[in-house]
Design a protein around this motif. Structure first.
Motif, PDB file in Angstrom:
ATOM      1  N   LYS A  34       0.831  -1.208   0.000  1.00 21.07           N
ATOM      2  CA  LYS A  34       0.000   0.000   0.000  1.00 21.07           C
ATOM      3  C   LYS A  34       0.864   1.256   0.000  1.00 21.07           C
ATOM      4  O   LYS A  34       0.578   2.212  -0.712  1.00 21.07           O
ATOM      5  CB  LYS A  34      -0.933   0.009   1.208  1.00 21.07           C
ATOM      6  N   LYS A  35       1.947   1.239   0.803  1.00 17.07           N
ATOM      7  CA  LYS A  35       2.846   2.400   0.859  1.00 17.07           C
ATOM      8  C   LYS A  35       3.462   2.690  -0.506  1.00 17.07           C
ATOM      9  O   LYS A  35       3.666   3.835  -0.871  1.00 17.07           O
ATOM     10  CB  LYS A  35       3.974   2.155   1.870  1.00 17.07           C
ATOM     11  N   ARG A  36       3.792   1.641  -1.252  1.00 16.93           N
ATOM     12  CA  ARG A  36       4.422   1.793  -2.570  1.00 16.93           C
ATOM     13  C   ARG A  36       3.405   2.007  -3.681  1.00 16.93           C
ATOM     14  O   ARG A  36       3.781   2.158  -4.838  1.00 16.93           O
ATOM     15  CB  ARG A  36       5.274   0.559  -2.882  1.00 16.93           C
ATOM     16  N   GLY A  37       2.125   1.972  -3.328  1.00 14.17           N
ATOM     17  CA  GLY A  37       1.092   2.158  -4.338  1.00 14.17           C
ATOM     18  C   GLY A  37       0.852   0.925  -5.195  1.00 14.17           C
ATOM     19  O   GLY A  37       0.251   0.995  -6.250  1.00 14.17           O
ATOM     20  N   CYS A  38       1.354  -0.202  -4.746  1.00 13.75           N
ATOM     21  CA  CYS A  38       1.187  -1.467  -5.465  1.00 13.75           C
ATOM     22  C   CYS A  38      -0.123  -2.104  -4.999  1.00 13.75           C
ATOM     23  O   CYS A  38      -0.205  -2.641  -3.905  1.00 13.75           O
ATOM     24  CB  CYS A  38       2.369  -2.387  -5.166  1.00 13.75           C
ATOM     25  N   THR A  39      -1.136  -2.014  -5.832  1.00 12.24           N
ATOM     26  CA  THR A  39      -2.460  -2.498  -5.422  1.00 12.24           C
ATOM     27  C   THR A  39      -2.918  -3.727  -6.195  1.00 12.24           C
ATOM     28  O   THR A  39      -4.045  -4.174  -6.019  1.00 12.24           O
ATOM     29  CB  THR A  39      -3.507  -1.381  -5.605  1.00 12.24           C
ATOM     30  N   ASP A  40      -2.046  -4.285  -7.046  1.00 15.28           N
ATOM     31  CA  ASP A  40      -2.481  -5.412  -7.859  1.00 15.28           C
ATOM     32  C   ASP A  40      -2.037  -6.770  -7.316  1.00 15.28           C
ATOM     33  O   ASP A  40      -2.199  -7.791  -7.970  1.00 15.28           O
ATOM     34  CB  ASP A  40      -2.039  -5.246  -9.305  1.00 15.28           C
ATOM     35  N   ILE A  41      -1.476  -6.792  -6.090  1.00 16.00           N
ATOM     36  CA  ILE A  41      -1.072  -8.047  -5.462  1.00 16.00           C
ATOM     37  C   ILE A  41      -1.955  -8.282  -4.250  1.00 16.00           C
ATOM     38  O   ILE A  41      -2.118  -7.409  -3.404  1.00 16.00           O
ATOM     39  CB  ILE A  41       0.410  -8.021  -5.033  1.00 16.00           C
ATOM     40  N   GLY A  42      -2.538  -9.475  -4.172  1.00  9.48           N
ATOM     41  CA  GLY A  42      -3.379  -9.840  -3.038  1.00  9.48           C
ATOM     42  C   GLY A  42      -2.720 -10.925  -2.200  1.00  9.48           C
ATOM     43  O   GLY A  42      -1.745 -11.550  -2.622  1.00  9.48           O
ATOM     44  N   PHE A  43      -3.248 -11.122  -1.026  1.00  2.14           N
ATOM     45  CA  PHE A  43      -2.721 -12.123  -0.103  1.00  2.14           C
ATOM     46  C   PHE A  43      -3.869 -12.946   0.456  1.00  2.14           C
ATOM     47  O   PHE A  43      -4.919 -12.399   0.781  1.00  2.14           O
ATOM     48  CB  PHE A  43      -1.988 -11.462   1.067  1.00  2.14           C
ATOM     49  N   ILE A  44      -3.673 -14.252   0.579  1.00  2.91           N
ATOM     50  CA  ILE A  44      -4.622 -15.109   1.285  1.00  2.91           C
ATOM     51  C   ILE A  44      -4.037 -15.345   2.670  1.00  2.91           C
ATOM     52  O   ILE A  44      -2.876 -15.733   2.807  1.00  2.91           O
ATOM     53  CB  ILE A  44      -4.838 -16.441   0.546  1.00  2.91           C
ATOM     54  N   ASP A  45      -4.826 -15.094   3.687  1.00  2.69           N
ATOM     55  CA  ASP A  45      -4.370 -15.201   5.072  1.00  2.69           C
ATOM     56  C   ASP A  45      -4.176 -16.665   5.461  1.00  2.69           C
ATOM     57  O   ASP A  45      -5.135 -17.429   5.509  1.00  2.69           O
ATOM     58  CB  ASP A  45      -5.402 -14.548   5.990  1.00  2.69           C
ATOM     59  N   PRO A  46      -2.945 -17.066   5.766  1.00  2.00           N
ATOM     60  CA  PRO A  46      -2.695 -18.462   6.127  1.00  2.00           C
ATOM     61  C   PRO A  46      -3.306 -18.840   7.477  1.00  2.00           C
ATOM     62  O   PRO A  46      -3.414 -20.009   7.802  1.00  2.00           O
ATOM     63  CB  PRO A  46      -1.167 -18.550   6.174  1.00  2.00           C
ATOM     64  N   HIS A  47      -3.716 -17.837   8.251  1.00  2.00           N
ATOM     65  CA  HIS A  47      -4.354 -18.130   9.537  1.00  2.00           C
ATOM     66  C   HIS A  47      -5.771 -18.645   9.319  1.00  2.00           C
ATOM     67  O   HIS A  47      -6.319 -19.339  10.157  1.00  2.00           O
ATOM     68  CB  HIS A  47      -4.371 -16.872  10.416  1.00  2.00           C
ATOM     69  N   ILE A  48      -6.354 -18.319   8.188  1.00  2.00           N
ATOM     70  CA  ILE A  48      -7.716 -18.750   7.868  1.00  2.00           C
ATOM     71  C   ILE A  48      -7.703 -20.033   7.038  1.00  2.00           C
ATOM     72  O   ILE A  48      -8.531 -20.914   7.216  1.00  2.00           O
ATOM     73  CB  ILE A  48      -8.469 -17.646   7.083  1.00  2.00           C
ATOM     74  N   VAL A  49      -6.751 -20.143   6.117  1.00  3.95           N
ATOM     75  CA  VAL A  49      -6.690 -21.290   5.215  1.00  3.95           C
ATOM     76  C   VAL A  49      -5.392 -22.047   5.475  1.00  3.95           C
ATOM     77  O   VAL A  49      -4.328 -21.604   5.086  1.00  3.95           O
ATOM     78  CB  VAL A  49      -6.750 -20.839   3.739  1.00  3.95           C
ATOM     79  N   PHE A  50      -5.493 -23.176   6.135  1.00  9.66           N
ATOM     80  CA  PHE A  50      -4.322 -24.003   6.411  1.00  9.66           C
ATOM     81  C   PHE A  50      -4.779 -25.437   6.619  1.00  9.66           C
ATOM     82  O   PHE A  50      -5.960 -25.701   6.791  1.00  9.66           O
ATOM     83  CB  PHE A  50      -3.566 -23.506   7.653  1.00  9.66           C
ATOM     84  N   LYS A  51      -3.847 -26.359   6.598  1.00  6.75           N
ATOM     85  CA  LYS A  51      -4.188 -27.763   6.805  1.00  6.75           C
ATOM     86  C   LYS A  51      -3.793 -28.166   8.213  1.00  6.75           C
ATOM     87  O   LYS A  51      -2.620 -28.199   8.561  1.00  6.75           O
ATOM     88  CB  LYS A  51      -3.500 -28.665   5.792  1.00  6.75           C
ATOM     89  N   ASN A  52      -4.794 -28.464   9.006  1.00  7.51           N
ATOM     90  CA  ASN A  52      -4.589 -28.931  10.368  1.00  7.51           C
ATOM     91  C   ASN A  52      -3.966 -30.329  10.310  1.00  7.51           C
ATOM     92  O   ASN A  52      -4.368 -31.150   9.491  1.00  7.51           O
ATOM     93  CB  ASN A  52      -5.955 -28.979  11.075  1.00  7.51           C
ATOM     94  N   PRO A  53      -2.980 -30.605  11.180  1.00 14.03           N
ATOM     95  CA  PRO A  53      -2.383 -31.953  11.163  1.00 14.03           C
ATOM     96  C   PRO A  53      -3.419 -33.057  11.373  1.00 14.03           C
ATOM     97  O   PRO A  53      -3.231 -34.172  10.929  1.00 14.03           O
ATOM     98  CB  PRO A  53      -1.384 -31.921  12.317  1.00 14.03           C
ATOM     99  N   LYS A  54      -4.506 -32.718  12.061  1.00 12.97           N
ATOM    100  CA  LYS A  54      -5.604 -33.670  12.259  1.00 12.97           C
ATOM    101  C   LYS A  54      -6.855 -33.073  11.633  1.00 12.97           C
ATOM    102  O   LYS A  54      -7.694 -32.494  12.311  1.00 12.97           O
ATOM    103  CB  LYS A  54      -5.827 -33.916  13.755  1.00 12.97           C
ATOM    104  N   PRO A  55      -6.972 -33.169  10.302  1.00 11.24           N
ATOM    105  CA  PRO A  55      -8.085 -32.515   9.605  1.00 11.24           C
ATOM    106  C   PRO A  55      -9.448 -32.984  10.109  1.00 11.24           C
ATOM    107  O   PRO A  55      -9.652 -34.163  10.358  1.00 11.24           O
ATOM    108  CB  PRO A  55      -7.891 -32.884   8.143  1.00 11.24           C
ATOM    109  N   GLN A  56     -10.338 -32.038  10.231  1.00 10.45           N
ATOM    110  CA  GLN A  56     -11.716 -32.318  10.604  1.00 10.45           C
ATOM    111  C   GLN A  56     -12.472 -32.741   9.342  1.00 10.45           C
ATOM    112  O   GLN A  56     -12.071 -32.400   8.232  1.00 10.45           O
ATOM    113  CB  GLN A  56     -12.347 -31.067  11.214  1.00 10.45           C
ATOM    114  N   PRO A  57     -13.597 -33.451   9.518  1.00  7.68           N
ATOM    115  CA  PRO A  57     -14.368 -33.878   8.344  1.00  7.68           C
ATOM    116  C   PRO A  57     -14.833 -32.701   7.471  1.00  7.68           C
ATOM    117  O   PRO A  57     -15.015 -32.855   6.273  1.00  7.68           O
ATOM    118  CB  PRO A  57     -15.569 -34.606   8.945  1.00  7.68           C
ATOM    119  N   THR A  58     -14.985 -31.537   8.072  1.00  9.16           N
ATOM    120  CA  THR A  58     -15.484 -30.373   7.329  1.00  9.16           C
ATOM    121  C   THR A  58     -14.354 -29.529   6.740  1.00  9.16           C
ATOM    122  O   THR A  58     -14.619 -28.511   6.113  1.00  9.16           O
ATOM    123  CB  THR A  58     -16.337 -29.493   8.251  1.00  9.16           C
ATOM    124  N   TRP A  59     -13.102 -29.951   6.922  1.00  5.80           N
ATOM    125  CA  TRP A  59     -11.949 -29.142   6.501  1.00  5.80           C
ATOM    126  C   TRP A  59     -12.022 -28.750   5.023  1.00  5.80           C
ATOM    127  O   TRP A  59     -11.856 -27.589   4.669  1.00  5.80           O
ATOM    128  CB  TRP A  59     -10.643 -29.896   6.763  1.00  5.80           C
TER     129      TRP A  59
END
Length: 124
Positions: A34-59
């Motif tokens: 944002k400081k550099r005015g670069c607005t065409d790169i996005g990020f996916i938050d790894p805190h929301i999308v990750f693979k739990n070592p013991k995946p739940q059925p709904t993962w």
């Protein structure tokens, strides 16, 4: 943002990087873009999308819904960076939305079959 002591301890002792620390890094990079005015790169938050070592059925369904949400919010971006953790190993997935390509940056060059499940979810 709260970071648990155990996660900082792992970082200092170079045992592993926790998703909270990677999320902090993504937030930092978003601010830098944002400081550099670069607005065409996005990020996916790894805190929301990750693979739990013991995946739940709904993962799979929850992960697919979260990725869809992130992609819809960032559909105006050219590129989306997605740090992804599996088996205590981080890779960076780079989604080139203009070309429809997925690049994988992996310092250990793990076999694709180890993260193929996430690739399949992204390609849907």
């Amino acid at each position: 943002m709260y970071i648990e002591f155990a996660e900082l301890h792992q970082l200092v002792h170079r045992n592993s990087l926790d998703k909270t620390l990677i999320s902090c890094y993504c937030l930092f990079e978003m601010g830098e873009c944002k400081k550099r005015g670069c607005t065409d790169i996005g990020f996916i938050d790894p805190h929301i999308v990750f693979k739990n070592p013991k995946p739940q059925p709904t993962w799979k369904a929850e992960t697919e819904a979260n990725i869809k949400m992130f992609l819809e919010k960032q559909r105006d971006k050219k590129c989306i960076l997605f740090p992804y953790n599996f088996s205590e190993h981080w890779i960076l997935m780079e989604l080139d939305l203009e070309k429809g390509l997925l690049g994988i940056w992996d310092s250990m060059r793990k076999e694709q079959k180890e993260f193929q499940e996430m690739i399949d979810i992204i390609q849907r």
